[in-house]
Design an enzyme around this catalytic site. Sequence first.
Site, PDB file in Angstrom:
ATOM      1  N   ASP A  11     -90.696 -40.540   3.002  1.00 30.43           N
ATOM      2  CA  ASP A  11     -89.790 -40.485   4.155  1.00 30.43           C
ATOM      3  C   ASP A  11     -90.446 -41.150   5.364  1.00 30.43           C
ATOM      4  OD1 ASP A  11     -88.003 -39.100   2.604  1.00 30.43           O
ATOM      5  OD2 ASP A  11     -88.308 -37.150   3.573  1.00 30.43           O
ATOM      6  N   GLY A  39     -85.351 -34.454  -5.202  1.00 28.32           N
ATOM      7  CA  GLY A  39     -85.965 -33.834  -6.379  1.00 28.32           C
ATOM      8  C   GLY A  39     -87.341 -33.288  -6.064  1.00 28.32           C
ATOM      9  N   THR A 218     -74.191 -24.213   0.963  1.00 29.99           N
ATOM     10  CA  THR A 218     -75.090 -23.977   2.103  1.00 29.99           C
ATOM     11  C   THR A 218     -74.354 -24.373   3.386  1.00 29.99           C
ATOM     12  OG1 THR A 218     -76.168 -26.132   1.842  1.00 29.99           O
ATOM     13  CG2 THR A 218     -77.212 -24.255   0.750  1.00 29.99           C
ATOM     14  N   GLY A 220     -75.771 -24.434   6.747  1.00 28.97           N
ATOM     15  CA  GLY A 220     -76.639 -24.619   7.909  1.00 28.97           C
ATOM     16  C   GLY A 220     -76.982 -23.286   8.557  1.00 28.97           C
ATOM     17  N   GLY A 223     -75.803 -19.871   7.078  1.00 25.98           N
ATOM     18  CA  GLY A 223     -76.337 -19.288   5.839  1.00 25.98           C
ATOM     19  C   GLY A 223     -75.759 -19.926   4.602  1.00 25.98           C
ATOM     20  N   ASP A 250     -82.723 -28.714   0.327  1.00 31.00           N
ATOM     21  CA  ASP A 250     -83.632 -28.804  -0.834  1.00 31.00           C
ATOM     22  C   ASP A 250     -84.568 -27.601  -0.889  1.00 31.00           C
ATOM     23  OD1 ASP A 250     -82.517 -31.298  -1.328  1.00 31.00           O
ATOM     24  OD2 ASP A 250     -84.030 -32.328  -0.120  1.00 31.00           O
ATOM     25  N   GLY A 285     -90.088 -32.632   9.435  1.00 28.24           N
ATOM     26  CA  GLY A 285     -90.251 -33.193   8.098  1.00 28.24           C
ATOM     27  C   GLY A 285     -89.628 -32.316   7.022  1.00 28.24           C
TER      28      GLY A 285
HETATM   29  P1  ATP Z   1     -80.343 -31.354   4.512  1.00 27.37           P
HETATM   30  O1  ATP Z   1     -79.362 -32.353   3.956  1.00 27.37           O
HETATM   31  O2  ATP Z   1     -80.723 -31.632   5.936  1.00 27.37           O
HETATM   32  O3  ATP Z   1     -81.481 -31.109   3.599  1.00 27.37           O
HETATM   33  P2  ATP Z   1     -78.264 -29.514   3.951  1.00 27.37           P
HETATM   34  O4  ATP Z   1     -77.089 -30.006   4.750  1.00 27.37           O
HETATM   35  O5  ATP Z   1     -78.263 -29.813   2.506  1.00 27.37           O
HETATM   36  O6  ATP Z   1     -79.612 -29.962   4.612  1.00 27.37           O
HETATM   37  P3  ATP Z   1     -77.834 -27.001   5.235  1.00 27.37           P
HETATM   38  O7  ATP Z   1     -76.590 -26.385   4.736  1.00 27.37           O
HETATM   39  O8  ATP Z   1     -77.793 -27.652   6.581  1.00 27.37           O
HETATM   40  O9  ATP Z   1     -78.397 -27.959   4.113  1.00 27.37           O
HETATM   41  O10 ATP Z   1     -78.994 -25.919   5.299  1.00 27.37           O
HETATM   42  C1  ATP Z   1     -79.546 -25.337   4.123  1.00 27.37           C
HETATM   43  C2  ATP Z   1     -80.037 -23.959   4.465  1.00 27.37           C
HETATM   44  O11 ATP Z   1     -81.056 -24.042   5.469  1.00 27.37           O
HETATM   45  C3  ATP Z   1     -78.958 -23.030   5.051  1.00 27.37           C
HETATM   46  O12 ATP Z   1     -78.206 -22.428   4.020  1.00 27.37           O
HETATM   47  C4  ATP Z   1     -79.840 -22.047   5.820  1.00 27.37           C
HETATM   48  O13 ATP Z   1     -80.412 -21.110   4.956  1.00 27.37           O
HETATM   49  C5  ATP Z   1     -80.969 -22.946   6.352  1.00 27.37           C
HETATM   50  N1  ATP Z   1     -80.691 -23.466   7.699  1.00 27.37           N
HETATM   51  C6  ATP Z   1     -80.263 -24.704   8.024  1.00 27.37           C
HETATM   52  N2  ATP Z   1     -80.115 -24.834   9.364  1.00 27.37           N
HETATM   53  C7  ATP Z   1     -80.492 -23.654   9.895  1.00 27.37           C
HETATM   54  C8  ATP Z   1     -80.576 -23.134  11.225  1.00 27.37           C
HETATM   55  N3  ATP Z   1     -80.233 -23.882  12.295  1.00 27.37           N
HETATM   56  N4  ATP Z   1     -80.990 -21.854  11.381  1.00 27.37           N
HETATM   57  C9  ATP Z   1     -81.342 -21.087  10.320  1.00 27.37           C
HETATM   58  N5  ATP Z   1     -81.285 -21.518   9.041  1.00 27.37           N
HETATM   59  C10 ATP Z   1     -80.866 -22.776   8.824  1.00 27.37           C
HETATM   60  O1  RIB Z   2     -82.574 -33.931   1.467  1.00 27.00           O
HETATM   61  C1  RIB Z   2     -83.556 -34.522   2.279  1.00 27.00           C
HETATM   62  C2  RIB Z   2     -84.113 -35.728   1.592  1.00 27.00           C
HETATM   63  O2  RIB Z   2     -83.077 -36.670   1.460  1.00 27.00           O
HETATM   64  C3  RIB Z   2     -85.208 -36.436   2.360  1.00 27.00           C
HETATM   65  O3  RIB Z   2     -86.491 -35.954   2.078  1.00 27.00           O
HETATM   66  C4  RIB Z   2     -84.995 -37.889   1.970  1.00 27.00           C
HETATM   67  O4  RIB Z   2     -86.001 -38.401   1.137  1.00 27.00           O
HETATM   68  C5  RIB Z   2     -83.641 -37.941   1.265  1.00 27.00           C
HETATM   69  O5  RIB Z   2     -83.791 -38.095  -0.079  1.00 27.00           O
END
Ligand code: ATP
Ligand code: RIB
Length: 308
Positions: A11, A39, A218, A220, A223, A250, A285
């Site tokens: 990244d 992964g 999920t 954000g 929860g 992830d 990160g």
């Molecule tokens: P990304 O693509 O950035 O990896 P995502 O969109 O797949 O994330 P999210 O649904 O945003 O995943 O977040 C995954 C989990 O992280 C949520 O279910 C929650 O447990 C935690 N989380 C994310 N943002 C927050 C926050 N602002 N405060 C507390 N927990 C959070």
């Molecule tokens: O889900 C987050 C990941 O998406 C980052 O680490 C980036 O490598 C992309 O694959």
Amino acid sequence: MIAVIGSNNMDLISYVRRMPEPGETLAMKDFSIAYGGKGANQAVAAARMGADVLMLTAVGSDVFGRDIEAHLSAEGICGKYIKRADAPNGTASIWVDDTAQNRILIHKGANAMLDVQDIERAAEDLRKCSMIILQLEVNYDIVYHAISFGREHGVPVLLNPAPASTEVDKERVCSCAFFMPNETELEILTNHVVDTMDAIKEAGKILLAQGMKNIIVTLGSKGALWLYEGGVELIPAFAVEAVDTTGAGDSFIGCFAAVYEREKDIRIALRSANAFAALGVQKKGAQSSYPTRRDVEQFIIGDCECTS
Ligand code: ATP
Ligand code: RIB
């Protein structure tokens, strides 16, 4: 043993006050090069939570590839089936702004070289795994093949349908034991706007009707929502100040798999996953932000003491 079949990336993360407009040049606040890829992020999260993890991935023939292979080994992940591809390693160019929002561009590189023969080469070990975790940053034929493999050999499959895509063949993925999208992925997969909790439930029910067993969306900072035949439960997130949510989904998935393998209890695994991800979003990160099992257990104990 949990198997993760999927991507690894290096990244390249730019921290900016705000996203630049078209044609505009901005100075970054900070920049870092860090381990990522959906992964590898999920594999590292599961390993940090104490699971034995086997990873099938393809690294590049460049300095990133060699570094990532050594890093996965240092995280205690079995790299017996890591493929060294004649290609540059996968990379992700990531922008994170002051609101902790991210925008990501992927170059698949070596990740595109993983193929179904790599699954067959690992068949003997994969058969003995308690779960196979998949995402969509590798070619879809591998994802479909791994799902069929899991069904044939009685190994439960967890599919994280990310990045979001309309091209996933839902008929070929509906035998997964766990289907774990975020809100955007759910919207794109079901073609159903998910702007309210009720709309998310409706969209989840569309997938249940298609034969999926456990849908975990999920949400954000809200929860995660777990939908299953006969029930819907919201498992609220922990209240924290997020600085970078890259790899939060992830981390949630890897932790969920590790705790579910140990406890055989979806609710306990979801609460731990919320805790793991809440600790991660407070640091910059993806893998560099992930906590240890000890951090997670202390965080949960601390929360129980505060609320009792
Ligand atoms: P990304 O693509 O950035 O990896 P995502 O969109 O797949 O994330 P999210 O649904 O945003 O995943 O977040 C995954 C989990 O992280 C949520 O279910 C929650 O447990 C935690 N989380 C994310 N943002 C927050 C926050 N602002 N405060 C507390 N927990 C959070
Ligand atoms: O889900 C987050 C990941 O998406 C980052 O680490 C980036 O490598 C992309 O694959």
